[in-house]
Structures are given as C-alpha cells and as structure tokens.
Design an enzyme around this catalytic site. Structure first.
Site, mmCIF file in Angstrom:
data_model
loop_
_atom_site.group_PDB
_atom_site.id
_atom_site.type_symbol
_atom_site.label_atom_id
_atom_site.label_comp_id
_atom_site.label_asym_id
_atom_site.label_seq_id
_atom_site.Cartn_x
_atom_site.Cartn_y
_atom_site.Cartn_z
ATOM 1 N N GLU A 161 42.055 48.865 -111.778
ATOM 2 C CA GLU A 161 41.370 49.355 -110.568
ATOM 3 C C GLU A 161 40.832 50.774 -110.736
ATOM 4 O O GLU A 161 41.134 51.671 -109.954
ATOM 5 C CB GLU A 161 42.312 49.242 -109.369
ATOM 6 C CG GLU A 161 42.744 47.804 -109.104
ATOM 7 C CD GLU A 161 43.728 47.654 -107.951
ATOM 8 O OE1 GLU A 161 44.037 48.667 -107.289
ATOM 9 O OE2 GLU A 161 44.202 46.523 -107.716
ATOM 10 N N GLU A 265 44.665 37.372 -110.614
ATOM 11 C CA GLU A 265 45.546 37.473 -109.440
ATOM 12 C C GLU A 265 45.032 36.567 -108.330
ATOM 13 O O GLU A 265 44.922 36.962 -107.173
ATOM 14 C CB GLU A 265 45.632 38.928 -108.961
ATOM 15 C CG GLU A 265 46.132 39.890 -110.024
ATOM 16 C CD GLU A 265 46.258 41.322 -109.541
ATOM 17 O OE1 GLU A 265 46.324 41.548 -108.310
ATOM 18 O OE2 GLU A 265 46.293 42.235 -110.393
#
Length: 374
Positions: A161, A265
C-alpha cells in the site's frame, strides 16, 4: 466471530463427517484439483487457526487450499514489536503448518506504514529518526525476517500500500524520510536475503487507472536499477456492485509488463457501505447499524445469485488472464473483517465457505468451468 464457537465447531464436525474424505476417487476432489491446477488457491490464516483453537478451519484449509498467507502474525508490530526484540512464536507456527502441508507460502508483509511497530520511526528520546538510521532499520528488519525463512517462503509482499487513491506515493513515514529509496532498499535486501523468493508490490483498489499507472512506473524504476521484482499483488476487496472492467484491465496491463499477477486478499461484500460513516463516531455507527445490516439471519436468493455471478466472473477473468494465485482473505464468512467494517457487528457473506465451513455451491461451479477453459 459472530457465532458461538462451540456450536460452529460441532456443526462443522458433523458437516465434514457427512460429506466424506476427499480422495482421488471422490468427484469432489477432482473438482478441487481443477481449481488448483489453474492457479494457487489460497487463504489467510489467523492466530486462532495457527494455535489450534479453530481446528475445523485447519481441516478445511488442508482439504481445499494449496496456498496460505498469515493474516497478521508476520506484520511488523507482531513479529518485531521492539527495536531489539523479534517474536517469531506465531510466524514459526505459520511456517511449520505451511511446510508440513506442502503449501505455496506467502509472507505478508515486510514494509507497511500501517500496523508498523511504533518504535520504527523514532529514536531513543522520541525524535524522528534520521535518514541513515531508518535505512539501517529497514535493512536489519527485512534481512532478519527473510533470511530466517529462506527457502520456506515462496513469495513476499515486500512493500504494501505505497500508493494513494490519486496515484501519488503515499505520504507515509517511510516516504517522508526516505522518498522512493525505501522501496528500492526493501526489494534489494529481500532479494539478497533469499534470491529464490518471489517479490511483490501489493495494494488495494488496483482497478484504479491512476494506481495502475503508478505501479507500472515503480516497476520500471526498480528494473532500471537492476532490482528484482516478480509481480503485483491486487488485494481485490470487492463489492457485488463492482464493475470488473478496470480490474481486468489492470491484470492485463501488469501481465503485459511481464509480471506475475496475484489476487491477494479477495473477498466480496454483499452489504451496503455507508461512506459517510467512515470517520463517524460510535454513536452514529449504532444509529445506522440496523439500516446497514440487512441480512442478519440469511442471504436472500436474489442477492445470492448476484454474489455467485460476481465470484464466477472474478475467477473466470483470473484464469483467462494467467493469474498465478488467488487468495481469499479468510477461511469462512464468520471470521471475515467485513463483518466489522465500517460498522461493527454486521453479518456479511464475503467468502466461499459459510459460517459452518461448508463450501458454497459456486466454488464447485467455478472449478467445473475450468475443464473446458483452454
């Protein structure tokens, strides 16, 4: 988890016992083989599964999955809580489980601004660390963890991220102090610690064209420096209303760069997400809980059909575009973080196994479709 643990375990035991053991002679096993032959099919394990509390989940993982990732126990706040202290207790359990069951193993994650141990960015008197000190900390942190599991972890989420929604570098402490140097440094050290491991960049909202372009830019930056990068992890926390066009476009774009693509995910929420509540206080969350928790007792057939069609499309796109791994973020609906975000205590149905660990019918429909997919 929103249900009684003992009751779930009892029902799950009966469910598993009644359906029989998967064998090569069992058509159910042949269907799962089709799935695993297309890509690594994975799930995230939590501490309850690793310490033996959730024994039913462990049985399900062994039967249906050939890849695992640790949900939390390899993040820096857990594995490296103090500057001079590592805690490998839970991460060793994860690795031992993966090794014992011949799983494709993912280390998540080495460098992430969130869930980062607080000491990482301050010196002994509480001041922000210098550039040189942060470089040394990154080197020591990455090398220690990767070298410990050399040859046991197939793939690392090296940087997690690092790009914001506008396609700019996320203004984390890593970036504030080191600029883009921390990205190059982390990948370099990880490669030195285990030259055979695959190394990924991982992020959410990867259907965003601005993020897509930025990550291709970062990949080229690393390659221009001769630094190894293996692929891109696309987190894919998705909604049943999500249009998958740009998501597929990102997969195609990354594959054209010669990168492996991992769906890292994956989950699919059926619940409305009240964006106005993201920063609201607890009382407002309580006020809206009933309105935004419409399926407390069961999922209507009409919503189930939309859910099934979306999951089928996700897996169809993944298979047709040569995705290397698809990993669900959790083993069953009851454990998913989706039940508690952005409002605590909701009932969501985001995964491919229900609250008593039964595989949802769409899982077999997905796998069966691969027999005819060239």
């Amino acid at each position: 988890m929103r249900v009684n643990t003992f009751l779930v375990s009892l029902i799950a035991i009966l469910t598993i016992s009644s359906c029989g053991i998967l064998t090569k002679e069992n058509p159910e096993q042949e269907i799962i083989d089709e799935l695993q032959n297309k890509f690594y099919f994975g799930t995230a394990l939590n501490e309850y599964q690793l310490n033996g509390t959730d024994t039913i989940a462990v049985k399900v993982v062994k039967r249906y999955f050939n890849s695992v990732v640790a949900e939390n126990v390899m993040k820096s706040e857990v594995i490296h809580p103090l500057e001079n202290r590592y805690d490998f207790t839970e991460s060793d359990k994860f690795i031992d489980f993966a090794q014992a069951n011949n799983m494709y193993t993912v280390g998540h994650c080495l460098i992430w601004h969130s869930q980062c141990a607080p000491w990482f960015f301050v010196d002994s008197i509480g001041n922000q660390v210098t550039k040189d000190e942060l470089i040394n900390r990154i080197k020591e942190h990455v090398y220690t963890i990767v070298s410990r599991y050399k040859g046991k972890v197939n793939c690392w989420d090296v940087c997690n991220e690092i790009v914001d929604e506008n396609g700019n570098y996320r203004n984390s402490k890593f970036y504030e102090i080191l600029g883009t140097e921390y990205i190059s440094l982390a990948f370099t050290v990880a490669s030195e610690a285990d030259p055979e491991a695959e190394l990924l960049l991982n992020d959410y909202d990867m259907a965003n064209p601005k993020k897509r372009a930025k990550y291709i830019e970062i990949v080229n930056m690393l390659r221009d420096k001769g630094i190894k990068i293996s692929g891109i992890g696309m987190q894919s926390h998705t909604r049943i209303t999500t249009d998958l066009t740009e998501w597929e476009n990102s997969i195609i774009a990354f594959r054209l760069q010669g990168l492996d693509v991992h769906i890292t995910e994956l989950d699919l929420t059926v619940l409305p997400i009240p964006t106005e509540l993201n920063s609201a206080d607890v009382s407002m969350r309580e006020e809206y809980k009933e309105e935004y928790n419409p399926y407390k007792n069961f999922l209507p057939d009409s919503i189930q059909k939309i859910f099934d069609a979306k999951y089928f499309k996700i897996f169809d796109i993944a298979a047709k575009n040569g995705v290397k791994r698809v990993t669900l973020w959790g083993v069953n609906d009851g454990w998913s973080w989706r039940n508690d975000w952005p409002i605590d205590g909701r009932t969501d149905y985001p995964l491919l196994f229900d609250r008593v660990y039964r595989p949802k019918p769409i899982l077999y429909q997905i796998a069966k479709s691969y027999k005819n997919l060239k």
